[in-house]
Design a protein around this motif. Structure first.
Motif, PDB file in Angstrom:
ATOM      1  N   PRO A 123       0.551  -0.984  -0.451  1.00  0.00           N
ATOM      2  CA  PRO A 123       0.249  -0.008   0.154  1.00  0.00           C
ATOM      3  C   PRO A 123       1.171   1.466   0.165  1.00  0.00           C
ATOM      4  O   PRO A 123       0.373   2.145  -0.437  1.00  0.00           O
ATOM      5  N   LEU A 124       2.379   1.209   0.690  1.00  0.00           N
ATOM      6  CA  LEU A 124       2.299   2.256   0.511  1.00  0.00           C
ATOM      7  C   LEU A 124       3.552   3.089  -0.726  1.00  0.00           C
ATOM      8  O   LEU A 124       3.554   3.929  -1.298  1.00  0.00           O
ATOM      9  N   LEU A 125       3.728   2.136  -1.552  1.00  0.00           N
ATOM     10  CA  LEU A 125       4.047   1.813  -2.823  1.00  0.00           C
ATOM     11  C   LEU A 125       2.998   2.623  -3.585  1.00  0.00           C
ATOM     12  O   LEU A 125       3.174   2.771  -4.484  1.00  0.00           O
ATOM     13  N   THR A 126       2.096   1.649  -3.414  1.00  0.00           N
ATOM     14  CA  THR A 126       1.084   2.131  -4.577  1.00  0.00           C
ATOM     15  C   THR A 126       0.473   3.901  -4.179  1.00  0.00           C
ATOM     16  O   THR A 126       0.154   4.479  -4.655  1.00  0.00           O
ATOM     17  N   ILE A 127      -0.076   4.391  -2.856  1.00  0.00           N
ATOM     18  CA  ILE A 127       0.796   5.099  -2.645  1.00  0.00           C
ATOM     19  C   ILE A 127       1.585   5.970  -3.091  1.00  0.00           C
ATOM     20  O   ILE A 127       1.509   7.488  -3.656  1.00  0.00           O
ATOM     21  N   ALA A 128       2.509   5.854  -3.446  1.00  0.00           N
ATOM     22  CA  ALA A 128       3.614   6.738  -3.626  1.00  0.00           C
ATOM     23  C   ALA A 128       4.061   6.732  -5.234  1.00  0.00           C
ATOM     24  O   ALA A 128       4.044   7.534  -5.872  1.00  0.00           O
ATOM     25  N   ILE A 129       3.219   6.006  -5.758  1.00  0.00           N
ATOM     26  CA  ILE A 129       3.234   5.569  -7.083  1.00  0.00           C
ATOM     27  C   ILE A 129       1.996   6.608  -7.446  1.00  0.00           C
ATOM     28  O   ILE A 129       2.202   7.795  -8.829  1.00  0.00           O
ATOM     29  N   ILE A 130       0.698   6.325  -7.076  1.00  0.00           N
ATOM     30  CA  ILE A 130      -0.101   7.810  -7.364  1.00  0.00           C
ATOM     31  C   ILE A 130       0.505   9.393  -6.594  1.00  0.00           C
ATOM     32  O   ILE A 130      -0.182  10.346  -7.775  1.00  0.00           O
ATOM     33  N   ILE A 131       1.536   9.509  -6.125  1.00  0.00           N
ATOM     34  CA  ILE A 131       2.565  10.745  -5.581  1.00  0.00           C
ATOM     35  C   ILE A 131       3.055  11.085  -6.874  1.00  0.00           C
ATOM     36  O   ILE A 131       3.111  12.012  -7.089  1.00  0.00           O
ATOM     37  N   LEU A 132       4.105  10.504  -7.260  1.00  0.00           N
ATOM     38  CA  LEU A 132       5.099  10.020  -8.591  1.00  0.00           C
ATOM     39  C   LEU A 132       4.100  10.652  -9.649  1.00  0.00           C
ATOM     40  O   LEU A 132       4.179  11.793  -9.983  1.00  0.00           O
ATOM     41  N   ILE A 133       2.418   9.792 -10.193  1.00  0.00           N
ATOM     42  CA  ILE A 133       1.869  10.157 -11.512  1.00  0.00           C
ATOM     43  C   ILE A 133       1.264  11.570 -10.954  1.00  0.00           C
ATOM     44  O   ILE A 133       0.742  12.969 -11.691  1.00  0.00           O
ATOM     45  N   ASN A 134       0.928  12.118  -9.974  1.00  0.00           N
ATOM     46  CA  ASN A 134       0.298  13.327  -9.749  1.00  0.00           C
ATOM     47  C   ASN A 134       1.284  14.067  -9.872  1.00  0.00           C
ATOM     48  O   ASN A 134       0.697  15.919 -10.519  1.00  0.00           O
ATOM     49  N   THR A 135       2.306  14.612  -9.248  1.00  0.00           N
ATOM     50  CA  THR A 135       3.969  15.567  -9.357  1.00  0.00           C
ATOM     51  C   THR A 135       3.873  15.202 -11.449  1.00  0.00           C
ATOM     52  O   THR A 135       4.422  16.595 -11.328  1.00  0.00           O
ATOM     53  N   LEU A 136       3.551  14.250 -11.219  1.00  0.00           N
ATOM     54  CA  LEU A 136       4.245  14.408 -13.256  1.00  0.00           C
ATOM     55  C   LEU A 136       2.753  14.908 -13.459  1.00  0.00           C
ATOM     56  O   LEU A 136       3.841  16.048 -14.804  1.00  0.00           O
ATOM     57  N   PHE A 137       1.885  15.085 -13.659  1.00  0.00           N
ATOM     58  CA  PHE A 137       0.677  16.069 -13.911  1.00  0.00           C
ATOM     59  C   PHE A 137       0.957  17.328 -13.744  1.00  0.00           C
ATOM     60  O   PHE A 137       0.865  18.213 -14.471  1.00  0.00           O
ATOM     61  N   CYS A 138       1.368  17.269 -12.455  1.00  0.00           N
ATOM     62  CA  CYS A 138       1.653  19.475 -12.197  1.00  0.00           C
ATOM     63  C   CYS A 138       2.733  19.599 -12.656  1.00  0.00           C
ATOM     64  O   CYS A 138       2.337  20.556 -12.636  1.00  0.00           O
ATOM     65  N   MET A 139       3.721  18.547 -12.500  1.00  0.00           N
ATOM     66  CA  MET A 139       5.043  19.171 -13.259  1.00  0.00           C
ATOM     67  C   MET A 139       4.655  19.301 -15.923  1.00  0.00           C
ATOM     68  O   MET A 139       4.783  20.490 -15.439  1.00  0.00           O
ATOM     69  N   CYS A 140       3.759  18.696 -16.201  1.00  0.00           N
ATOM     70  CA  CYS A 140       3.021  18.917 -17.433  1.00  0.00           C
ATOM     71  C   CYS A 140       2.671  20.105 -17.449  1.00  0.00           C
ATOM     72  O   CYS A 140       2.625  20.978 -18.233  1.00  0.00           O
ATOM     73  N   TYR A 141       1.741  19.831 -16.236  1.00  0.00           N
ATOM     74  CA  TYR A 141       0.688  21.757 -16.482  1.00  0.00           C
ATOM     75  C   TYR A 141       1.741  22.887 -16.155  1.00  0.00           C
ATOM     76  O   TYR A 141       1.732  23.809 -16.710  1.00  0.00           O
ATOM     77  N   LEU A 142       2.690  22.872 -15.392  1.00  0.00           N
ATOM     78  CA  LEU A 142       3.278  23.947 -15.228  1.00  0.00           C
ATOM     79  C   LEU A 142       4.468  24.081 -16.693  1.00  0.00           C
ATOM     80  O   LEU A 142       4.319  24.956 -16.746  1.00  0.00           O
ATOM     81  N   ILE A 143       4.340  23.422 -17.038  1.00  0.00           N
ATOM     82  CA  ILE A 143       5.419  23.708 -18.225  1.00  0.00           C
ATOM     83  C   ILE A 143       4.480  24.185 -19.483  1.00  0.00           C
ATOM     84  O   ILE A 143       4.868  24.664 -20.097  1.00  0.00           O
ATOM     85  N   VAL A 144       3.028  23.123 -19.517  1.00  0.00           N
ATOM     86  CA  VAL A 144       2.290  24.385 -20.174  1.00  0.00           C
ATOM     87  C   VAL A 144       1.757  25.906 -20.043  1.00  0.00           C
ATOM     88  O   VAL A 144       1.870  26.071 -21.283  1.00  0.00           O
ATOM     89  N   ARG A 145       2.205  26.630 -19.115  1.00  0.00           N
ATOM     90  CA  ARG A 145       1.667  26.833 -18.470  1.00  0.00           C
ATOM     91  C   ARG A 145       3.240  28.471 -18.528  1.00  0.00           C
ATOM     92  O   ARG A 145       2.530  29.341 -18.967  1.00  0.00           O
TER      93      ARG A 145
END
Length: 163
Positions: A123-145
């Motif tokens: 479960p901890l690794l699953t949560i870490a993967i969720i955080i990582l995916i969210n961070t990648l989406f945030c990075m993509c959003y920032l790059i577009v902005r």
């Protein structure tokens, strides 16, 4: 031409054999794994306070992860803490294995750490993967902005040069 046709037929027969072997291995490979999982699931008393509190901890951590998805700094701290939890799982397994009588009715903590890997690290690794995916989406959003702002800035500069 006939040689080419026979070579193609031979190749197709070989591929058919390989696909049949692979599919039979996959079918026989999934069933024992599923049976092992069901046996593991039924061998555990899920009403024990340790397991109930562990499940509650993971659910609360997941909820905190979801609600803090816009706070990147907090998410990075959470990411590091989850990975630290996985890193110290072996030590935790040894400690809990030595003291299991204080909080459990049976010793779940085998030397290889399978139980703790499933109920703690998984479960901890699953949560870490969720955080990582969210961070990648945030990075993509920032790059577009950033790119949009850069394009607007260049357009402003070119308009100023023309006037």
């Amino acid at each position: 031409m006939e040689e080419l046709r026979s070579a193609m037929d031979e190749h197709m027969e070989l591929m058919t054999d390989l696909v049949q072997k692979l599919s039979s291995e996959l079918r026989s490979g999934i069933r024992p794994a599923f049976d092992n999982f069901i046996g593991f699931f039924h061998a555990i008393d899920w009403k024990e306070p340790l397991l109930a509190s562990l499940l509650t901890f993971h659910v609360v951590l997941l909820i905190v992860t979801i609600f803090s998805r816009k706070n990147t700094n907090f998410q990075m701290c959470l990411f590091l803490l989850t990975l630290l939890g996985v890193y110290f799982a072996e030590s935790l397994n040894k400690f809990l294995g030595d003291n299991w009588k204080k909080f459990a009715t049976q010793n779940y903590f085998d030397p290889s750490g399978v139980f703790l890997s499933v109920v703690w690290s998984g479960p901890l690794l699953t949560i870490a993967i969720i955080i990582l995916i969210n961070t990648l989406f945030c990075m993509c959003y920032l790059i577009v902005r950033w790119k949009k702002a850069e394009i607007r800035h260049r357009a402003r500069l070119s308009r100023n040069k023309q006037h």
